[in-house]
Scaffold this active site. Sequence first.
Site, PDB file in Angstrom:
ATOM      1  N   ASP A  68       0.963  -1.276  -0.001  1.00  0.00           N
ATOM      2  CA  ASP A  68      -0.017  -0.069  -0.078  1.00  0.00           C
ATOM      3  C   ASP A  68       0.944   1.192  -0.126  1.00  0.00           C
ATOM      4  O   ASP A  68       1.485   1.712   0.928  1.00  0.00           O
ATOM      5  CB  ASP A  68      -1.091   0.096   1.139  1.00  0.00           C
ATOM      6  CG  ASP A  68      -1.741   1.067   1.322  1.00  0.00           C
ATOM      7  OD1 ASP A  68      -1.713   1.933   0.502  1.00  0.00           O
ATOM      8  OD2 ASP A  68      -2.510   1.487   2.366  1.00  0.00           O
ATOM      9  N   TYR A 161      -2.668  15.659 -10.363  1.00  0.00           N
ATOM     10  CA  TYR A 161      -1.829  14.606 -10.880  1.00  0.00           C
ATOM     11  C   TYR A 161      -0.732  15.151 -11.450  1.00  0.00           C
ATOM     12  O   TYR A 161       0.568  14.773 -11.092  1.00  0.00           O
ATOM     13  CB  TYR A 161      -2.314  13.577 -11.896  1.00  0.00           C
ATOM     14  CG  TYR A 161      -1.590  12.562 -12.442  1.00  0.00           C
ATOM     15  CD1 TYR A 161      -1.213  11.330 -11.816  1.00  0.00           C
ATOM     16  CD2 TYR A 161      -0.981  12.978 -13.761  1.00  0.00           C
ATOM     17  CE1 TYR A 161      -0.596  10.770 -12.640  1.00  0.00           C
ATOM     18  CE2 TYR A 161      -0.206  12.010 -14.326  1.00  0.00           C
ATOM     19  CZ  TYR A 161       0.025  10.987 -13.804  1.00  0.00           C
ATOM     20  OH  TYR A 161       0.939   9.917 -14.395  1.00  0.00           O
ATOM     21  N   LYS A 165       3.423  14.856  -9.961  1.00  0.00           N
ATOM     22  CA  LYS A 165       4.518  14.487 -11.009  1.00  0.00           C
ATOM     23  C   LYS A 165       5.465  15.418 -11.015  1.00  0.00           C
ATOM     24  O   LYS A 165       6.721  15.108 -11.201  1.00  0.00           O
ATOM     25  CB  LYS A 165       3.788  13.984 -12.320  1.00  0.00           C
ATOM     26  CG  LYS A 165       3.336  12.629 -12.060  1.00  0.00           C
ATOM     27  CD  LYS A 165       3.946  11.641 -11.929  1.00  0.00           C
ATOM     28  CE  LYS A 165       3.391  10.171 -12.051  1.00  0.00           C
ATOM     29  NZ  LYS A 165       3.952   9.182 -11.432  1.00  0.00           N
ATOM     30  N   ASP A 200      -6.387   1.586 -20.143  1.00  0.00           N
ATOM     31  CA  ASP A 200      -7.872   1.094 -20.376  1.00  0.00           C
ATOM     32  C   ASP A 200      -8.797   1.178 -19.689  1.00  0.00           C
ATOM     33  O   ASP A 200      -9.865   1.647 -19.808  1.00  0.00           O
ATOM     34  CB  ASP A 200      -7.816  -0.276 -20.995  1.00  0.00           C
ATOM     35  CG  ASP A 200      -8.699  -0.919 -21.647  1.00  0.00           C
ATOM     36  OD1 ASP A 200      -9.226  -0.595 -22.608  1.00  0.00           O
ATOM     37  OD2 ASP A 200      -9.527  -1.690 -20.766  1.00  0.00           O
TER      38      ASP A 200
END
Length: 264
Positions: A68, A161, A165, A200
Amino acid sequence: MSDLNKRHASTAAVITGGAQGVGLAIAHQLVAEGCRRLVLAGRDAEKGARAVAELAELGGKVRFVPLDLQDVDACLGLIEKAVVELGTVDALVNAAALGARGTLLDTSPELWDEMFATNVRAPFFLMQGFVKHRLTQGGGGAIVNILSQCVHCGQSYLSAYSASKGALATLTKNVANAYRFDRIRCNAILPGWMDTPGEDATQRRYHGATDGWLERAEAAQPMGQLCKPHQLAGLASYLLSPDAGVMTGALIDYDQNVPGAYPE
């Protein structure tokens, strides 16, 4: 240039996100280049078992450790477990990440915290454990962080996000600079849109994608494809190997679109 079939014969590696996608592709590449000691870490034990079986058939001694990424103690413990299992660890790949969507206006404090805990704090403490171990071994070793083209900006729905990054990009350079005299190298790869099982699932969950979305997306790309994990894996393997020489602190764009370019 060393013999590619033996380049990683002495490598002992830890790869997060190693059960699928980019992490698994890098594991395959390392094994193909002689690596026989690997610890893969991820959330899904079933996928981990499949990855271990795949790599074992190719000759790799592989263990999967459930992890985790939001558990700091687990991140620190992963390196310790890997050292016990492998004898040492001299290569670390931080490939696992959270890619949830969120704009500036609709990102909750909870999502922000989860994003930074997974994408920044976890790699930080994994690298902390790795560097501490390497220093006990007299230095040396290599880290590769998998970032994103979102480091340069990112779409509006990838606000948190992209920020995470970007933070990891700065951290990559900071670690590289801090431990260069210990011969511990730290580099990062910044892939663009990638063809992975995770992507996907993301396209279907967040963007309403239907069967055939990949083919439609690839037809619109300059080189007729999305970035492929097995292609990126060769670059990661190079960065982890002695062939990379003194290369450290590099943020390598890996895409068919060039940041800063505009339509003619």
